[in-house]
Design a protein around this motif. Structure first.
Motif, PDB file in Angstrom:
ATOM      1  N   GLU A  35       1.315  10.605 -50.223  1.00 57.63           N
ATOM      2  CA  GLU A  35       0.797   9.564 -49.330  1.00 57.63           C
ATOM      3  C   GLU A  35       1.938   8.672 -48.848  1.00 57.63           C
ATOM      4  O   GLU A  35       2.589   8.002 -49.637  1.00 57.63           O
ATOM      5  N   GLY A  36       2.215   8.727 -47.550  1.00 59.70           N
ATOM      6  CA  GLY A  36       3.185   7.821 -46.949  1.00 59.70           C
ATOM      7  C   GLY A  36       4.634   8.259 -46.935  1.00 59.70           C
ATOM      8  O   GLY A  36       5.472   7.558 -46.379  1.00 59.70           O
ATOM      9  N   VAL A  37       4.971   9.406 -47.525  1.00 61.69           N
ATOM     10  CA  VAL A  37       6.367   9.845 -47.528  1.00 61.69           C
ATOM     11  C   VAL A  37       6.437  11.374 -47.545  1.00 61.69           C
ATOM     12  O   VAL A  37       5.607  12.033 -48.169  1.00 61.69           O
ATOM     13  N   VAL A  38       7.409  11.913 -46.814  1.00 55.38           N
ATOM     14  CA  VAL A  38       7.623  13.358 -46.776  1.00 55.38           C
ATOM     15  C   VAL A  38       9.110  13.618 -47.006  1.00 55.38           C
ATOM     16  O   VAL A  38       9.952  12.801 -46.622  1.00 55.38           O
ATOM     17  N   PHE A  39       9.416  14.736 -47.661  1.00 59.22           N
ATOM     18  CA  PHE A  39      10.801  15.084 -47.961  1.00 59.22           C
ATOM     19  C   PHE A  39      11.135  16.476 -47.437  1.00 59.22           C
ATOM     20  O   PHE A  39      10.291  17.378 -47.448  1.00 59.22           O
ATOM     21  N   TYR A  40      12.393  16.635 -47.002  1.00 62.78           N
ATOM     22  CA  TYR A  40      12.927  17.904 -46.535  1.00 62.78           C
ATOM     23  C   TYR A  40      14.171  18.213 -47.368  1.00 62.78           C
ATOM     24  O   TYR A  40      15.111  17.420 -47.388  1.00 62.78           O
ATOM     25  N   PRO A  43      20.834  21.648 -47.938  1.00 67.51           N
ATOM     26  CA  PRO A  43      21.902  21.999 -48.878  1.00 67.51           C
ATOM     27  C   PRO A  43      22.568  20.739 -49.450  1.00 67.51           C
ATOM     28  O   PRO A  43      23.134  19.939 -48.717  1.00 67.51           O
ATOM     29  N   GLY A  44      22.411  20.534 -50.727  1.00 59.93           N
ATOM     30  CA  GLY A  44      23.088  19.432 -51.408  1.00 59.93           C
ATOM     31  C   GLY A  44      22.435  18.070 -51.298  1.00 59.93           C
ATOM     32  O   GLY A  44      22.907  17.116 -51.908  1.00 59.93           O
ATOM     33  N   MET A  45      21.374  17.940 -50.517  1.00 59.14           N
ATOM     34  CA  MET A  45      20.723  16.636 -50.386  1.00 59.14           C
ATOM     35  C   MET A  45      19.340  16.804 -49.780  1.00 59.14           C
ATOM     36  O   MET A  45      18.897  17.910 -49.532  1.00 59.14           O
ATOM     37  N   ALA A  46      18.668  15.677 -49.536  1.00 58.08           N
ATOM     38  CA  ALA A  46      17.344  15.706 -48.930  1.00 58.08           C
ATOM     39  C   ALA A  46      17.211  14.569 -47.930  1.00 58.08           C
ATOM     40  O   ALA A  46      17.929  13.565 -48.003  1.00 58.08           O
ATOM     41  N   LEU A  47      16.282  14.753 -46.993  1.00 57.26           N
ATOM     42  CA  LEU A  47      15.932  13.719 -46.028  1.00 57.26           C
ATOM     43  C   LEU A  47      14.494  13.330 -46.291  1.00 57.26           C
ATOM     44  O   LEU A  47      13.635  14.193 -46.488  1.00 57.26           O
ATOM     45  N   GLY A  48      14.231  12.022 -46.305  1.00 60.71           N
ATOM     46  CA  GLY A  48      12.875  11.524 -46.464  1.00 60.71           C
ATOM     47  C   GLY A  48      12.443  10.745 -45.242  1.00 60.71           C
ATOM     48  O   GLY A  48      13.254  10.086 -44.597  1.00 60.71           O
ATOM     49  N   LEU A  49      11.147  10.829 -44.915  1.00 56.49           N
ATOM     50  CA  LEU A  49      10.538   9.996 -43.889  1.00 56.49           C
ATOM     51  C   LEU A  49       9.492   9.141 -44.588  1.00 56.49           C
ATOM     52  O   LEU A  49       8.651   9.655 -45.323  1.00 56.49           O
ATOM     53  N   PHE A  50       9.553   7.824 -44.365  1.00 56.45           N
ATOM     54  CA  PHE A  50       8.734   6.880 -45.109  1.00 56.45           C
ATOM     55  C   PHE A  50       8.226   5.845 -44.117  1.00 56.45           C
ATOM     56  O   PHE A  50       9.010   5.290 -43.339  1.00 56.45           O
ATOM     57  N   GLY A  51       6.932   5.573 -44.107  1.00 52.21           N
ATOM     58  CA  GLY A  51       6.401   4.528 -43.242  1.00 52.21           C
ATOM     59  C   GLY A  51       7.158   3.224 -43.459  1.00 52.21           C
ATOM     60  O   GLY A  51       7.454   2.856 -44.601  1.00 52.21           O
TER      61      GLY A  51
END
Length: 143
Positions: A35-40, A43-51
């Motif tokens: 709820e409210g956050v998605v992660f991708y 290689p070596g890290m991640a990107l998050g999208l957060f309201g």
């Protein structure tokens, strides 16, 4: 532990559904969603999208209006043709063109777009760097 690293970049977004649709149109695959956050995963890290409101609260700054920061995220590609393709794909997905890809003064090729929340992305080909198939870059050491 290596101190020179980033594991996660989180972008505050106004409309999570719109942002998820934008990155899906770029071909990105979500790794995790709550709820409210998605992660991708990358290689070596991640990107998050957060309201943005939820992100401000998570930061201990509830009620603060988060704006887009003075930062550029970048993707490097093996060729200028790959840059052109990725740029066209971003524009088709709803990005705003800031600077169409072109040859640049330092010997490479790059362009910029803004995602639907105004986060700036550079797409570049740097002929002095190595780009692996998974997108990992190697910057040659200074001589």
């Amino acid at each position: 532990m290596t101190p020179q690293r980033i594991n996660l970049v989180t972008l505050g977004v106004d409309d999570l559904a719109r942002s998820r649709a934008f990155y899906a149109a770029l071909g990105w695959t979500e790794t995790s969603w709550t709820e409210g956050v998605v992660f991708y995963q990358m290689p070596g890290m991640a990107l998050g999208l957060f309201g943005k409101a939820a992100l401000a609260e998570d930061q201990g700054r509830a009620g603060t209006t988060l704006e887009t920061g003075a930062i550029t995220l970048a993707q490097n590609f093996a060729t200028s043709e790959d840059v052109d393709h990725a740029f066209a794909q971003a524009i088709a997905a709803g990005a705003t063109s800031l600077k169409a890809p072109e040859a640049v003064f330092w010997g490479g090729y790059s362009g910029y777009y803004a995602d639907p929340d105004g986060h700036v992305w550079e797409l570049a080909h740097n002929p002095f760097w190595t780009v692996e198939a998974d997108g990992t870059i190697t910057i040659p050491p200074m001589e």
